[in-house]
Write a protein that holds these residues in place. Structure first.
Motif, PDB file in Angstrom:
ATOM      1  N   LYS A   5       0.840  -1.199   0.000  1.00 13.80           N
ATOM      2  CA  LYS A   5       0.000   0.000   0.000  1.00 13.80           C
ATOM      3  C   LYS A   5       0.875   1.249   0.000  1.00 13.80           C
ATOM      4  CE  LYS A   5      -4.220  -1.135   2.420  1.00 13.80           C
ATOM      5  NZ  LYS A   5      -5.102  -0.747   3.496  1.00 13.80           N
ATOM      6  N   GLY A  60       1.437   5.339   0.904  1.00 14.22           N
ATOM      7  CA  GLY A  60       1.006   6.329   1.887  1.00 14.22           C
ATOM      8  C   GLY A  60       0.775   5.783   3.278  1.00 14.22           C
ATOM      9  N   VAL A  61       1.426   4.683   3.640  1.00 13.70           N
ATOM     10  CA  VAL A  61       1.248   4.109   4.979  1.00 13.70           C
ATOM     11  C   VAL A  61       2.377   4.495   5.940  1.00 13.70           C
ATOM     12  CG1 VAL A  61      -0.122   2.140   4.148  1.00 13.70           C
ATOM     13  CG2 VAL A  61       2.370   1.919   4.368  1.00 13.70           C
ATOM     14  N   GLY A  62       3.380   5.215   5.421  1.00 11.05           N
ATOM     15  CA  GLY A  62       4.477   5.645   6.290  1.00 11.05           C
ATOM     16  C   GLY A  62       5.774   4.872   6.111  1.00 11.05           C
ATOM     17  N   THR A  75       8.308   5.382   3.833  1.00 10.34           N
ATOM     18  CA  THR A  75       9.454   6.270   3.652  1.00 10.34           C
ATOM     19  C   THR A  75       9.742   7.050   4.937  1.00 10.34           C
ATOM     20  OG1 THR A  75       8.997   6.453   1.307  1.00 10.34           O
ATOM     21  CG2 THR A  75      10.310   8.217   2.285  1.00 10.34           C
ATOM     22  N   THR A  76       8.681   7.547   5.564  1.00 16.76           N
ATOM     23  CA  THR A  76       8.839   8.308   6.806  1.00 16.76           C
ATOM     24  C   THR A  76       9.531   7.450   7.861  1.00 16.76           C
ATOM     25  OG1 THR A  76       6.816   9.481   6.240  1.00 16.76           O
ATOM     26  CG2 THR A  76       7.523   9.595   8.531  1.00 16.76           C
ATOM     27  N   PRO A  78       2.453   8.509  16.296  1.00 15.56           N
ATOM     28  CA  PRO A  78       1.263   9.358  16.247  1.00 15.56           C
ATOM     29  C   PRO A  78       1.199  10.160  14.950  1.00 15.56           C
ATOM     30  CG  PRO A  78       2.957  10.416  17.563  1.00 15.56           C
ATOM     31  CD  PRO A  78       3.505   9.069  17.158  1.00 15.56           C
ATOM     32  N   SER A 111       5.306  15.415   8.976  1.00 16.29           N
ATOM     33  CA  SER A 111       4.997  15.649   7.554  1.00 16.29           C
ATOM     34  C   SER A 111       5.688  16.889   7.009  1.00 16.29           C
ATOM     35  CB  SER A 111       3.486  15.717   7.346  1.00 16.29           C
ATOM     36  OG  SER A 111       2.931  16.713   8.154  1.00 16.29           O
TER      37      SER A 111
HETATM   38  P1  ADP Z   1       4.785   5.590   1.944  1.00 15.14           P
HETATM   39  O1  ADP Z   1       6.270   5.647   1.819  1.00 15.14           O
HETATM   40  O2  ADP Z   1       4.290   4.324   2.576  1.00 15.14           O
HETATM   41  O3  ADP Z   1       4.092   5.868   0.650  1.00 15.14           O
HETATM   42  P2  ADP Z   1       5.070   8.084   3.400  1.00 15.14           P
HETATM   43  O4  ADP Z   1       6.046   7.804   4.484  1.00 15.14           O
HETATM   44  O5  ADP Z   1       5.563   8.818   2.208  1.00 15.14           O
HETATM   45  O6  ADP Z   1       4.325   6.744   2.974  1.00 15.14           O
HETATM   46  O7  ADP Z   1       3.855   8.874   4.082  1.00 15.14           O
HETATM   47  C1  ADP Z   1       2.746   9.343   3.309  1.00 15.14           C
HETATM   48  C2  ADP Z   1       2.434  10.781   3.695  1.00 15.14           C
HETATM   49  O8  ADP Z   1       2.034  10.843   5.058  1.00 15.14           O
HETATM   50  C3  ADP Z   1       3.610  11.737   3.575  1.00 15.14           C
HETATM   51  O9  ADP Z   1       3.158  12.982   3.133  1.00 15.14           O
HETATM   52  C4  ADP Z   1       4.157  11.829   4.995  1.00 15.14           C
HETATM   53  O10 ADP Z   1       4.796  13.067   5.244  1.00 15.14           O
HETATM   54  C5  ADP Z   1       2.882  11.701   5.804  1.00 15.14           C
HETATM   55  N1  ADP Z   1       3.132  11.075   7.098  1.00 15.14           N
HETATM   56  C6  ADP Z   1       3.745   9.897   7.334  1.00 15.14           C
HETATM   57  N2  ADP Z   1       3.753   9.602   8.649  1.00 15.14           N
HETATM   58  C7  ADP Z   1       3.110  10.634   9.270  1.00 15.14           C
HETATM   59  C8  ADP Z   1       2.778  10.917  10.635  1.00 15.14           C
HETATM   60  N3  ADP Z   1       3.100  10.080  11.622  1.00 15.14           N
HETATM   61  N4  ADP Z   1       2.089  12.060  10.890  1.00 15.14           N
HETATM   62  C9  ADP Z   1       1.745  12.907   9.891  1.00 15.14           C
HETATM   63  N5  ADP Z   1       2.033  12.701   8.599  1.00 15.14           N
HETATM   64  C10 ADP Z   1       2.707  11.572   8.275  1.00 15.14           C
END
Ligand code: ADP
Ligand code: MG
Length: 252
Positions: free
Chosen positions: A11, A13-15, A17-18, A213, A219
Motif C-alpha cells: 500500500k 502512503g502508509v508511512g 518512507t517516513t 502518532p 509531515s
Molecule cells: P509511503 O512511503 O508508505 O508511501 P510516506 O512515508 O511517504 O508513505 O507517508 C505518506 C504521507 O504521510 C507523507 O506525506 C508523509 O509526510 C505523511 N506522514 C507519514 N507519517 C506521518 C505521521 N506520523 N504524521 C503525519 N504525517 C505523516
C-alpha cells in the motif's frame, strides 16, 4: 553480519518512507554507521534527506551494473547516515529485471561488498510487490511493515505475509518479520483505537509496542530535507521514532 531491514507494504502512503528515514536517522544519531537504500523510483527518501533525485550514480545504475554501490553511497546532513539515492529512472528496472534470470539477487549482490561497513542498512521499498520490492526482500534479513491505523488497515496484510513466506521459502531463508508498526495514529479517534486493537488481536506478537502518532512536524520535515529528529527533536513524532529505533534494536 550486520542486519538489513526492508520497510515494505504494497500500500502507498502508509508511512514506509517516513519510517525508513526517521529510524535510520535515530540509529545514526545513537552512534551507529547506517545506510539507507532508496529503492523506490519516487525517490521520496532521497529527497527527504536533502539530496537531488536525478543524481548519478544511483541505485538504478548500481542495479544495472554500471556503478559499484560503494561509489554511489553519499553522506547526508545526519552524521553517520549515508544514502544510496534513487532516481525516477529506476522505474525502468520494473521492466528490465524480470527479463533477466537471477535478477532477484541484484541488490543483495551489489550491497554485499559494503554491508559490513554499516551497523544497520535500511531499504525503503516502493508501494508494490513488484521486482524492486522482491529485490529488497531478497537482500534483507528482516522486514518492518508499517500499517496506517485507518479503516482497511488489515486488508492486504494477510497477502503481504503470504508473499513474505513465499520469498522466504524460495529465495531468502533468512528473512523474518521484525514487526508491524502502527503509523499516523490519531488516539483521539475511536476508529484509530479500534483499528489498533484489531491489528494487535490479529497479530499478537508481531506489532511493535511503539505507535507513531499523527504529527504535523513529521509531515513538514521532508520539505526541509531533514529527518524529524533533526527538524524538531522535541516533538512527539521524533520521540516516537526514537522509541521505535530502540525497540527495533532490542528485538535484534
Ligand atoms: P509511503 O512511503 O508508505 O508511501 P510516506 O512515508 O511517504 O508513505 O507517508 C505518506 C504521507 O504521510 C507523507 O506525506 C508523509 O509526510 C505523511 N506522514 C507519514 N507519517 C506521518 C505521521 N506520523 N504524521 C503525519 N504525517 C505523516
Ligand atoms: Mg514511500
Amino acid at each position: 553480519m550486520s542486519p538489513v531491514y526492508a520497510i515494505a507494504n504494497q500500500k502507498g502512503g502508509v508511512g514506509k518512507t517516513t519510517t525508513t528515514v526517521n529510524v535510520a536517522a535515530c540509529i545514526a544519531e545513537a552512534g551507529y554507521d547506517t545506510l539507507l537504500v532508496d529503492i523506490d523510483p519516487q525517490a521520496n527518501a532521497t529527497v527527504a534527506l536533502g539530496l537531488p533525485k536525478d543524481g548519478e550514480p544511483n541505485v538504478y545504475t548500481v542495479l544495472s551494473g554500471d556503478a559499484a554501490a560503494e561509489d554511489a553511497v553519499v553522506p547526508t546532513a545526519v552524521d553517520r547516515l549515508q544514502v544510496l539515492p534513487s532516481s525516477p529512472d529506476l522505474a525502468g528496472a520494473n521492466v528490465e529485471l524480470p527479463r533477466q534470470p537471477g535478477s532477484e539477487r541484484r541488490l543483495r549482490d551489489a550491497l554485499a561488498p559494503i554491508r559490513d561497513r554499516f551497523a544497520y542498512t535500511l531499504l525503503d521499498c516502493p508501494p508494490s510487490l513488484g521486482p524492486l520490492t522482491v529485490n529488497a526482500l531478497v537482500a534483507a534479513d528482516r522486514v518492518i511493515v508499517p500499517v496506517q491505523t485507518e479503516y482497511f488497515a488489515l486488508e492486504g496484510l494477510a497477502g503481504l505475509l503470504d508473499t513474505l513466506a513465499l520469498i522466504q521459502r524460495e529465495l531468502n531463508p533468512r528473512l523474518t518479520v521484525a514487526g508491524m508498526l502502527l503509523t499516523m495514529h490519531d488516539g483521539r479517534t475511536r476508529l484509530a483505537r479500534d483499528v489498533e486493537r484489531e491489528v494487535r488481536e490479529h497479530f499478537p506478537s508481531l506489532v511493535f509496542d511503539t505507535v507513531i502518532p499523527r504529527n504535523v512536524r513529521i509531515s513538514e520535515a521532508p520539505s526541509y530535507g531533514r529527518p524529524v529528529t533533526h527538524y524538531d527533536p522535541q516533538c512527539a513524532g521524533a520521540d516516537a521514532y526514537f522509541e521505535l529505533a530502540k525497540e527495533v534494536a532490542a528485538r535484534g
